[in-house]
Design a protein around this motif. Structure first.
Motif, mmCIF file in Angstrom:
data_model
loop_
_atom_site.group_PDB
_atom_site.id
_atom_site.type_symbol
_atom_site.label_atom_id
_atom_site.label_comp_id
_atom_site.label_asym_id
_atom_site.label_seq_id
_atom_site.Cartn_x
_atom_site.Cartn_y
_atom_site.Cartn_z
ATOM 1 N N ASP A 135 17.252 -7.059 -6.683
ATOM 2 C CA ASP A 135 15.959 -7.078 -5.998
ATOM 3 C C ASP A 135 14.882 -6.699 -7.006
ATOM 4 O O ASP A 135 14.824 -5.555 -7.462
ATOM 5 N N LEU A 136 14.041 -7.658 -7.367
ATOM 6 C CA LEU A 136 13.014 -7.419 -8.374
ATOM 7 C C LEU A 136 12.025 -6.342 -7.939
ATOM 8 O O LEU A 136 11.495 -5.611 -8.776
ATOM 9 N N MET A 137 11.794 -6.216 -6.644
ATOM 10 C CA MET A 137 10.844 -5.206 -6.170
ATOM 11 C C MET A 137 11.383 -3.798 -6.437
ATOM 12 O O MET A 137 10.679 -2.959 -6.998
ATOM 13 N N ALA A 138 12.618 -3.546 -6.033
ATOM 14 C CA ALA A 138 13.183 -2.203 -6.179
ATOM 15 C C ALA A 138 13.541 -1.879 -7.619
ATOM 16 O O ALA A 138 13.408 -0.731 -8.062
ATOM 17 N N VAL A 144 7.660 0.128 -12.047
ATOM 18 C CA VAL A 144 6.628 -0.043 -13.072
ATOM 19 C C VAL A 144 5.270 0.381 -12.540
ATOM 20 O O VAL A 144 4.541 1.156 -13.178
ATOM 21 N N ALA A 145 4.897 -0.118 -11.368
ATOM 22 C CA ALA A 145 3.580 0.195 -10.818
ATOM 23 C C ALA A 145 3.423 1.686 -10.560
ATOM 24 O O ALA A 145 2.365 2.275 -10.854
ATOM 25 N N ILE A 146 4.462 2.306 -10.018
ATOM 26 C CA ILE A 146 4.390 3.738 -9.721
ATOM 27 C C ILE A 146 4.304 4.553 -11.002
ATOM 28 O O ILE A 146 3.504 5.493 -11.114
ATOM 29 N N ARG A 147 5.096 4.202 -12.004
ATOM 30 C CA ARG A 147 5.081 4.978 -13.241
ATOM 31 C C ARG A 147 3.738 4.868 -13.957
ATOM 32 O O ARG A 147 3.229 5.874 -14.480
ATOM 33 N N LYS A 385 5.057 -8.389 7.345
ATOM 34 C CA LYS A 385 4.133 -9.088 8.231
ATOM 35 C C LYS A 385 3.111 -8.168 8.900
ATOM 36 O O LYS A 385 2.155 -8.655 9.502
ATOM 37 N N ASP A 386 3.300 -6.866 8.819
ATOM 38 C CA ASP A 386 2.414 -5.938 9.513
ATOM 39 C C ASP A 386 1.710 -4.969 8.568
ATOM 40 O O ASP A 386 1.237 -3.917 8.994
ATOM 41 N N GLU A 387 1.644 -5.313 7.287
ATOM 42 C CA GLU A 387 0.984 -4.415 6.342
ATOM 43 C C GLU A 387 -0.394 -4.943 5.962
ATOM 44 O O GLU A 387 -0.685 -6.141 6.083
ATOM 45 N N ASN A 388 -1.227 -4.035 5.512
ATOM 46 C CA ASN A 388 -2.568 -4.418 5.074
ATOM 47 C C ASN A 388 -2.539 -5.183 3.760
ATOM 48 O O ASN A 388 -3.544 -5.790 3.385
ATOM 49 N N LEU A 389 -1.425 -5.114 3.055
ATOM 50 C CA LEU A 389 -1.223 -5.885 1.834
ATOM 51 C C LEU A 389 -0.167 -6.949 2.091
ATOM 52 O O LEU A 389 0.778 -6.723 2.844
ATOM 53 N N LEU A 390 -0.336 -8.097 1.457
ATOM 54 C CA LEU A 390 0.668 -9.154 1.572
ATOM 55 C C LEU A 390 1.765 -8.887 0.546
ATOM 56 O O LEU A 390 1.483 -8.759 -0.654
ATOM 57 N N GLY A 391 2.999 -8.797 1.004
ATOM 58 C CA GLY A 391 4.099 -8.511 0.087
ATOM 59 C C GLY A 391 5.428 -8.898 0.688
ATOM 60 O O GLY A 391 5.522 -9.379 1.820
ATOM 61 N N VAL A 392 6.486 -8.697 -0.087
ATOM 62 C CA VAL A 392 7.847 -8.989 0.362
ATOM 63 C C VAL A 392 8.641 -7.697 0.449
ATOM 64 O O VAL A 392 8.381 -6.733 -0.274
ATOM 65 N N HIS A 393 9.614 -7.676 1.350
ATOM 66 C CA HIS A 393 10.515 -6.521 1.429
ATOM 67 C C HIS A 393 11.409 -6.479 0.193
ATOM 68 O O HIS A 393 11.588 -5.425 -0.417
ATOM 69 N N GLU A 394 12.000 -7.624 -0.147
ATOM 70 C CA GLU A 394 12.830 -7.738 -1.358
ATOM 71 C C GLU A 394 12.540 -9.084 -1.997
ATOM 72 O O GLU A 394 12.126 -10.027 -1.320
ATOM 73 N N LEU A 395 12.782 -9.162 -3.303
ATOM 74 C CA LEU A 395 12.686 -10.438 -4.002
ATOM 75 C C LEU A 395 13.974 -10.598 -4.826
ATOM 76 O O LEU A 395 14.028 -10.215 -6.008
ATOM 77 N N PRO A 396 15.030 -11.165 -4.208
ATOM 78 C CA PRO A 396 16.299 -11.322 -4.935
ATOM 79 C C PRO A 396 16.164 -12.367 -6.037
ATOM 80 O O PRO A 396 15.788 -13.517 -5.790
ATOM 81 N N VAL A 397 16.507 -11.964 -7.256
ATOM 82 C CA VAL A 397 16.441 -12.886 -8.403
ATOM 83 C C VAL A 397 17.725 -12.783 -9.205
ATOM 84 O O VAL A 397 18.476 -11.807 -9.108
ATOM 85 N N THR A 398 17.945 -13.801 -9.998
ATOM 86 C CA THR A 398 19.078 -13.794 -10.932
ATOM 87 C C THR A 398 18.651 -14.567 -12.178
ATOM 88 O O THR A 398 17.532 -15.016 -12.295
ATOM 89 N N TRP A 399 19.586 -14.712 -13.133
ATOM 90 C CA TRP A 399 19.250 -15.393 -14.383
ATOM 91 C C TRP A 399 20.528 -15.872 -15.065
ATOM 92 O O TRP A 399 21.620 -15.504 -14.673
#
Length: 399
Positions: A135-138, A144-147, A385-399
């Protein structure tokens, strides 16, 4: 078309603004909408009208005024706490913003680029060393954003995850007034403790410097400082993290533009590409709240003093009279006058920092992982869907 705000999105095409906006820009660019509490406000959908509203100091972001267009119970709950500076009357806002100007000068932010690059590289090192899909978000975007914002402000990393959870409660339109009030109190308590700690022993951080120069000298109260830092943390980690995710998704869904971005080496071209992503995605997808302090006419519509206004950034950013083929992501687009950072006296204080973060994150992510791709079909990605910001819960990625 319902006039209940916010308008429904087509979640089969989540990166697109509600379809109603295009119709409104052509037929009713200034129209009344009904808010969650039954109040009404004027929705502004065209680019030039949004520009006029955000440029006019007679339309203010002052949530102490009765006509302020609250979008949710959590927004209204702020009134019971010490307000962050940007929700104050303009005179107070300008004084407190001036206390931060030196901290966010572009050259000062540019000096942080190497540190931000290290933060991004370390997060990618850890992600690449682990299993995938991931999950790219977690694993990447939120850490990164928090740090970055914690390092700038001087917030200990070990408590930052709790601050993020509290911030999400405040930013959710599904939160009750009681839940939002408790989350606001929790954030205020943490930042008030940091103010008090820096009064005892100042640190070489943004919080430390503002406390030494403004709080210790009596120019700013401790509760006002805590509200200021709480707001900077909220705005400085959520929108960037969500943009990391949605910007990545937008590129992964557009192979032609992704190939173009991966080939970019010129810093100016990368900056322009980031600006286009900000126009196209627009994480801050709810209206910029204002109250008219005098009678004004916008788009031919009279708006009375005391009435609320919602200047809609994602609609303005897709205005076909300003942007050619606006619903297409075009990383070589030359017009970058978007509203992702607002406009006027409330232009985002940390925009220089955010732009550097986006440039470093997207360049590093796609250069270091050239085979990055979604690990699930796009329709399986769950959006907030109910947040003031548009975002995803998870973004599953691979490579």
């Amino acid at each position: 078309m319902s006039n209940s705000y916010p308008f429904p999105k087509d979640w089969q095409h989540p990166l697109e603004p509600p379809a109603d906006y295009k119709r409104l820009r052509q037929e009713a660019p200034v129209c009344p909408v009904r808010l969650f509490n039954g109040n009404t406000a004027w929705l502004i959908s065209r680019y030039q009208d949004v520009l006029a509203v955000l440029s006019d100091t007679r339309m203010v972001l002052d949530s102490t005024l009765p006509g302020f267009p609250h979008i949710s119970a959590s927004s209204a709950a702020r009134q019971e706490r010490t307000l962050p500076f940007f929700f104050r009357p303009d005179a107070e806002y300008r004084v407190q913003r001036a206390m931060l100007v030196q901290e966010f000068l572009p050259r000062r932010m540019e000096a942080l680029r190497p540190r931000i690059q290290r933060t991004v590289d370390e997060a990618l090192d850890a992600m690449l060393a682990g299993p995938h899909p991931v999950d790219l978000m977690a694993a990447f975007a939120l850490p990164v954003a928090i740090r970055v914002i914690c390092d700038l402000l001087g917030v200990p990393h070990d408590g930052a995850e709790r601050l993020h959870v509290l911030s999400r409660t405040i930013g959710s339109r599904a939160s009750s007034r009681e839940e939002a009030t408790a989350a606001l109190a929790g954030l205020d308590d943490v930042f008030l403790a940091l103010v008090e700690a820096n009064l005892r022993e100042p640190t070489d951080t943004l919080i430390g410097r503002v406390v030494s120069e403004q709080v210790a000298t009596g120019k700013l109260s401790a509760p006002d400082a805590a509200a200021m830092f709480h707001a900077l943390f909220y705005a400085g980690h959520g929108p960037p993290a969500y943009m990391f995710g949605l910007g990545t998704l937008a590129l992964l869904l557009d192979p032609e533009q992704l190939a173009r971005f991966r080939a970019m080496e010129d810093p100016a071209a990368i900056t322009a590409a980031v600006q286009e992503l900000l126009r196209f995605v627009n994480v801050s997808h709810l209206g910029r709240q204002r109250v008219a302090t005098v009678d004004v006419t916008i788009g031919g519509q009279l708006i009375r003093a005391g009435e609320g206004i919602l200047a809609q950034p994602d609609s303005a950013n897709r205005d076909e009279t300003v942007f050619e083929d606006p619903d297409r992501l075009d990383l070589q687009r030359e017009v970058h006058r978007h509203f992702a950072f607002g406009h006027g006296i409330h232009l985002c204080t940390g925009r220089a920092l955010s732009l550097i973060e986006f440039e470093v994150v997207f360049k590093t992510l796609f250069h270091r992982i050239p085979t990055l791709r979604l690990a699930v079909p796009p329709e399986e990605i769950r959006f907030k869907k109910d947040e003031n910001l548009l975002g995803v819960h998870e973004l599953p990625v691979t490579w």
